[in-house]
Design a protein around this motif. Structure first.
Motif, PDB file in Angstrom:
ATOM      1  N   GLN A 129       0.854  -1.192   0.000  1.00 13.12           N
ATOM      2  CA  GLN A 129       0.000   0.000   0.000  1.00 13.12           C
ATOM      3  C   GLN A 129       0.888   1.239   0.000  1.00 13.12           C
ATOM      4  O   GLN A 129       2.057   1.129   0.296  1.00 13.12           O
ATOM      5  N   PRO A 130       0.390   2.464  -0.307  1.00 12.03           N
ATOM      6  CA  PRO A 130      -0.987   2.741  -0.728  1.00 12.03           C
ATOM      7  C   PRO A 130      -1.200   2.501  -2.227  1.00 12.03           C
ATOM      8  O   PRO A 130      -0.246   2.582  -3.007  1.00 12.03           O
ATOM      9  N   ARG A 131      -2.429   2.223  -2.608  1.00  9.05           N
ATOM     10  CA  ARG A 131      -2.780   2.011  -4.009  1.00  9.05           C
ATOM     11  C   ARG A 131      -4.075   2.734  -4.351  1.00  9.05           C
ATOM     12  O   ARG A 131      -4.891   2.995  -3.470  1.00  9.05           O
ATOM     13  N   CYS A 132      -4.263   3.001  -5.641  1.00  5.82           N
ATOM     14  CA  CYS A 132      -5.492   3.642  -6.119  1.00  5.82           C
ATOM     15  C   CYS A 132      -6.681   2.734  -5.786  1.00  5.82           C
ATOM     16  O   CYS A 132      -6.645   1.532  -6.034  1.00  5.82           O
ATOM     17  N   SER A 133      -7.732   3.321  -5.231  1.00 12.56           N
ATOM     18  CA  SER A 133      -8.910   2.546  -4.823  1.00 12.56           C
ATOM     19  C   SER A 133      -9.666   1.939  -6.003  1.00 12.56           C
ATOM     20  O   SER A 133     -10.470   1.037  -5.829  1.00 12.56           O
ATOM     21  N   TYR A 134      -9.455   2.493  -7.198  1.00 12.51           N
ATOM     22  CA  TYR A 134     -10.174   1.989  -8.367  1.00 12.51           C
ATOM     23  C   TYR A 134      -9.357   0.990  -9.206  1.00 12.51           C
ATOM     24  O   TYR A 134      -9.887   0.008  -9.684  1.00 12.51           O
ATOM     25  N   CYS A 135      -8.069   1.295  -9.407  1.00  8.56           N
ATOM     26  CA  CYS A 135      -7.310   0.483 -10.374  1.00  8.56           C
ATOM     27  C   CYS A 135      -6.087  -0.203  -9.761  1.00  8.56           C
ATOM     28  O   CYS A 135      -5.408  -0.962 -10.448  1.00  8.56           O
ATOM     29  N   LEU A 136      -5.782   0.090  -8.515  1.00  8.74           N
ATOM     30  CA  LEU A 136      -4.668  -0.516  -7.777  1.00  8.74           C
ATOM     31  C   LEU A 136      -3.270  -0.064  -8.213  1.00  8.74           C
ATOM     32  O   LEU A 136      -2.279  -0.688  -7.846  1.00  8.74           O
ATOM     33  N   ARG A 137      -3.189   1.032  -9.023  1.00  4.14           N
ATOM     34  CA  ARG A 137      -1.849   1.571  -9.307  1.00  4.14           C
ATOM     35  C   ARG A 137      -1.233   2.036  -7.986  1.00  4.14           C
ATOM     36  O   ARG A 137      -1.922   2.629  -7.162  1.00  4.14           O
ATOM     37  N   PRO A 138       0.057   1.762  -7.790  1.00  3.69           N
ATOM     38  CA  PRO A 138       0.696   2.231  -6.552  1.00  3.69           C
ATOM     39  C   PRO A 138       0.667   3.758  -6.484  1.00  3.69           C
ATOM     40  O   PRO A 138       0.829   4.429  -7.502  1.00  3.69           O
ATOM     41  N   SER A 185      -6.589   8.846  -2.433  1.00  2.00           N
ATOM     42  CA  SER A 185      -7.023   7.469  -2.613  1.00  2.00           C
ATOM     43  C   SER A 185      -7.145   7.074  -4.085  1.00  2.00           C
ATOM     44  O   SER A 185      -7.334   5.919  -4.409  1.00  2.00           O
ATOM     45  N   LEU A 186      -7.015   8.088  -4.995  1.00  2.00           N
ATOM     46  CA  LEU A 186      -7.126   7.772  -6.419  1.00  2.00           C
ATOM     47  C   LEU A 186      -5.891   8.241  -7.180  1.00  2.00           C
ATOM     48  O   LEU A 186      -5.299   9.270  -6.832  1.00  2.00           O
ATOM     49  N   CYS A 187      -5.529   7.520  -8.226  1.00  2.00           N
ATOM     50  CA  CYS A 187      -4.404   7.934  -9.063  1.00  2.00           C
ATOM     51  C   CYS A 187      -4.877   8.995 -10.054  1.00  2.00           C
ATOM     52  O   CYS A 187      -6.079   9.233 -10.188  1.00  2.00           O
ATOM     53  N   GLN A 188      -3.942   9.631 -10.763  1.00  2.00           N
ATOM     54  CA  GLN A 188      -4.293  10.688 -11.722  1.00  2.00           C
ATOM     55  C   GLN A 188      -5.226  10.175 -12.808  1.00  2.00           C
ATOM     56  O   GLN A 188      -6.150  10.856 -13.230  1.00  2.00           O
ATOM     57  N   GLU A 189      -4.970   8.957 -13.240  1.00  2.00           N
ATOM     58  CA  GLU A 189      -5.773   8.348 -14.307  1.00  2.00           C
ATOM     59  C   GLU A 189      -7.251   8.214 -13.909  1.00  2.00           C
ATOM     60  O   GLU A 189      -8.143   8.363 -14.719  1.00  2.00           O
ATOM     61  N   CYS A 190      -7.452   7.877 -12.657  1.00  2.00           N
ATOM     62  CA  CYS A 190      -8.814   7.562 -12.200  1.00  2.00           C
ATOM     63  C   CYS A 190      -9.530   8.756 -11.590  1.00  2.00           C
ATOM     64  O   CYS A 190     -10.718   8.680 -11.296  1.00  2.00           O
ATOM     65  N   TYR A 191      -8.788   9.853 -11.392  1.00  2.00           N
ATOM     66  CA  TYR A 191      -9.310  10.985 -10.629  1.00  2.00           C
ATOM     67  C   TYR A 191     -10.656  11.487 -11.141  1.00  2.00           C
ATOM     68  O   TYR A 191     -11.547  11.807 -10.374  1.00  2.00           O
ATOM     69  N   LEU A 243     -11.475  -1.247  -4.729  1.00  2.00           N
ATOM     70  CA  LEU A 243     -10.951  -2.518  -5.208  1.00  2.00           C
ATOM     71  C   LEU A 243      -9.782  -2.923  -4.315  1.00  2.00           C
ATOM     72  O   LEU A 243      -8.898  -2.109  -4.049  1.00  2.00           O
ATOM     73  N   ILE A 244      -9.811  -4.162  -3.834  1.00  2.00           N
ATOM     74  CA  ILE A 244      -8.706  -4.666  -3.011  1.00  2.00           C
ATOM     75  C   ILE A 244      -8.249  -5.991  -3.605  1.00  2.00           C
ATOM     76  O   ILE A 244      -9.069  -6.870  -3.896  1.00  2.00           O
ATOM     77  N   SER A 245      -6.951  -6.118  -3.831  1.00  2.00           N
ATOM     78  CA  SER A 245      -6.396  -7.401  -4.273  1.00  2.00           C
ATOM     79  C   SER A 245      -5.340  -7.813  -3.272  1.00  2.00           C
ATOM     80  O   SER A 245      -4.553  -6.980  -2.828  1.00  2.00           O
ATOM     81  N   ALA A 246      -5.317  -9.093  -2.929  1.00  2.00           N
ATOM     82  CA  ALA A 246      -4.410  -9.507  -1.859  1.00  2.00           C
ATOM     83  C   ALA A 246      -2.972  -9.736  -2.332  1.00  2.00           C
ATOM     84  O   ALA A 246      -2.025  -9.290  -1.703  1.00  2.00           O
ATOM     85  N   THR A 247      -2.821 -10.428  -3.447  1.00  2.00           N
ATOM     86  CA  THR A 247      -1.469 -10.869  -3.830  1.00  2.00           C
ATOM     87  C   THR A 247      -1.150 -10.543  -5.288  1.00  2.00           C
ATOM     88  O   THR A 247      -2.047 -10.346  -6.102  1.00  2.00           O
ATOM     89  N   ALA A 248       0.156 -10.540  -5.597  1.00  2.00           N
ATOM     90  CA  ALA A 248       0.595 -10.371  -6.989  1.00  2.00           C
ATOM     91  C   ALA A 248       0.465 -11.710  -7.703  1.00  2.00           C
ATOM     92  O   ALA A 248       0.806 -12.755  -7.143  1.00  2.00           O
ATOM     93  N   TYR A 249      -0.034 -11.660  -8.921  1.00  4.38           N
ATOM     94  CA  TYR A 249      -0.266 -12.884  -9.687  1.00  4.38           C
ATOM     95  C   TYR A 249       1.028 -13.365 -10.317  1.00  4.38           C
ATOM     96  O   TYR A 249       1.293 -13.165 -11.496  1.00  4.38           O
ATOM     97  N   LYS A 250       1.887 -13.923  -9.496  1.00 14.16           N
ATOM     98  CA  LYS A 250       3.127 -14.548  -9.966  1.00 14.16           C
ATOM     99  C   LYS A 250       3.374 -15.747  -9.054  1.00 14.16           C
ATOM    100  O   LYS A 250       2.644 -15.937  -8.072  1.00 14.16           O
ATOM    101  N   GLU A 251       4.397 -16.544  -9.323  1.00 11.66           N
ATOM    102  CA  GLU A 251       4.603 -17.738  -8.497  1.00 11.66           C
ATOM    103  C   GLU A 251       4.810 -17.376  -7.023  1.00 11.66           C
ATOM    104  O   GLU A 251       5.385 -16.343  -6.739  1.00 11.66           O
ATOM    105  N   PRO A 252       4.282 -18.181  -6.120  1.00 13.39           N
ATOM    106  CA  PRO A 252       3.589 -19.454  -6.336  1.00 13.39           C
ATOM    107  C   PRO A 252       2.084 -19.329  -6.603  1.00 13.39           C
ATOM    108  O   PRO A 252       1.421 -20.329  -6.794  1.00 13.39           O
ATOM    109  N   MET A 253       1.555 -18.080  -6.663  1.00 10.60           N
ATOM    110  CA  MET A 253       0.110 -17.928  -6.854  1.00 10.60           C
ATOM    111  C   MET A 253      -0.346 -18.482  -8.201  1.00 10.60           C
ATOM    112  O   MET A 253      -1.433 -19.045  -8.311  1.00 10.60           O
ATOM    113  N   LEU A 254       0.504 -18.336  -9.236  1.00  8.80           N
ATOM    114  CA  LEU A 254       0.145 -18.873 -10.555  1.00  8.80           C
ATOM    115  C   LEU A 254      -0.183 -20.358 -10.461  1.00  8.80           C
ATOM    116  O   LEU A 254      -1.232 -20.810 -10.924  1.00  8.80           O
TER     117      LEU A 254
END
Ligand SMILES: [Zn+2]
Ligand SMILES: [Zn+2]
Length: 234
Positions: free
Chosen positions: A43-52, A59-65, A74-85
């Protein structure tokens, strides 16, 4: 004593292997090395798109403002890479539905680390599979995660709020713009949600088109705040 012998024989014949690197392990699903590789989203990340984000106070990035989204957060727990893949592949496509316990514990760990407050939510539901797909797979992986989050947070779970009404070509094979169009209108909510705040669960966040379409369908039936929670983010 006899039970111990049986255990020894079983371990010789069917050793427990790390689900990611296949190294022999004595307990759990992963070896220590692979378990350490699980990356929780910082954290912190954009509440809409999760950009750092660089600073904590926004709470929002420039793109989402200037954009509006059908969900509030939007909350995501983990990065989609090993071992999550490996884990998610087994969980989704190889009948390893028993991994739901371990995977939901990762979501719960992340939620507690970011100080998520579940109290205002009145319902948990998940992105639905089309019924033909459900018949083949036998279970909805996101539904299993929702159920366990519901037990943990003591929030009622309902898996039939959103209906998936269309068969579509596999989302991953389509380019991004087509993916968004393709999801439009295939999710239908029939009941009035009476301003209830809802947690919507999915396994992987990719472009957001699926969760957005589901959240939109919920909002059209008067849902209050919709928070999207996913296990992993690409
Ligand atoms: Zn391993
Ligand atoms: Zn953003």
């Amino acid at each position: 004593m006899f039970a111990n012998y049986l255990k020894v024989i079983k371990n010789l014949l069917f050793p427990r292997l790390c689900l990611c690197c296949e190294k022999k392990i004595s307990e759990g699903h992963l070896c220590q090395k692979c378990e350490k590789k699980i990356t929780f989203l910082a954290q912190p990340r954009c509440s809409y798109c999760l950009r750092p984000l660089n600073i904590d106070s926004i709470s929002l990035c420039q793109e989402c403002y200037n954009k509006t989204y059908p969900y509030q957060r939007l909350i995501s727990a983990t990065a989609y890479k090993e071992p999550m893949l490996s884990l998610i592949h087994l969980f989704k496509y190889k009948n390893y539905d028993y991994l739901a316990g371990f995977l939901s514990s990762l979501i719960i760990k992340h939620l507690s680390e970011i100080g998520f407050n579940p109290n205002k939510y009145k319902l948990i539901t998940s992105v639905p599979l089309h019924k033909d797909k459900l018949k083949i797979r036998g279970y909805n992986q996101s539904g299993l995660l929702s159920k366990l989050l519901s037990n943990h947070f003591k929030i009622p779970f309902k898996d039939d709020i959103i209906e998936n009404t269309n068969i579509r070509p596999s989302q991953t094979k389509l380019p991004r713009e087509k993916r968004e169009k393709n999801t439009e209108g295939i999710f239908v909510v029939k009941e009035n949600l009476e301003n209830k705040s809802i947690i919507l669960v999915d396994d992987i966040f990719t472009t957001g088109s699926t969760v957005s379409a589901c959240a939109k369908a919920l909002k059209e039936k008067c849902a209050g705040n919709v928070t999207v929670i996913t296990l992993s983010k690409t």
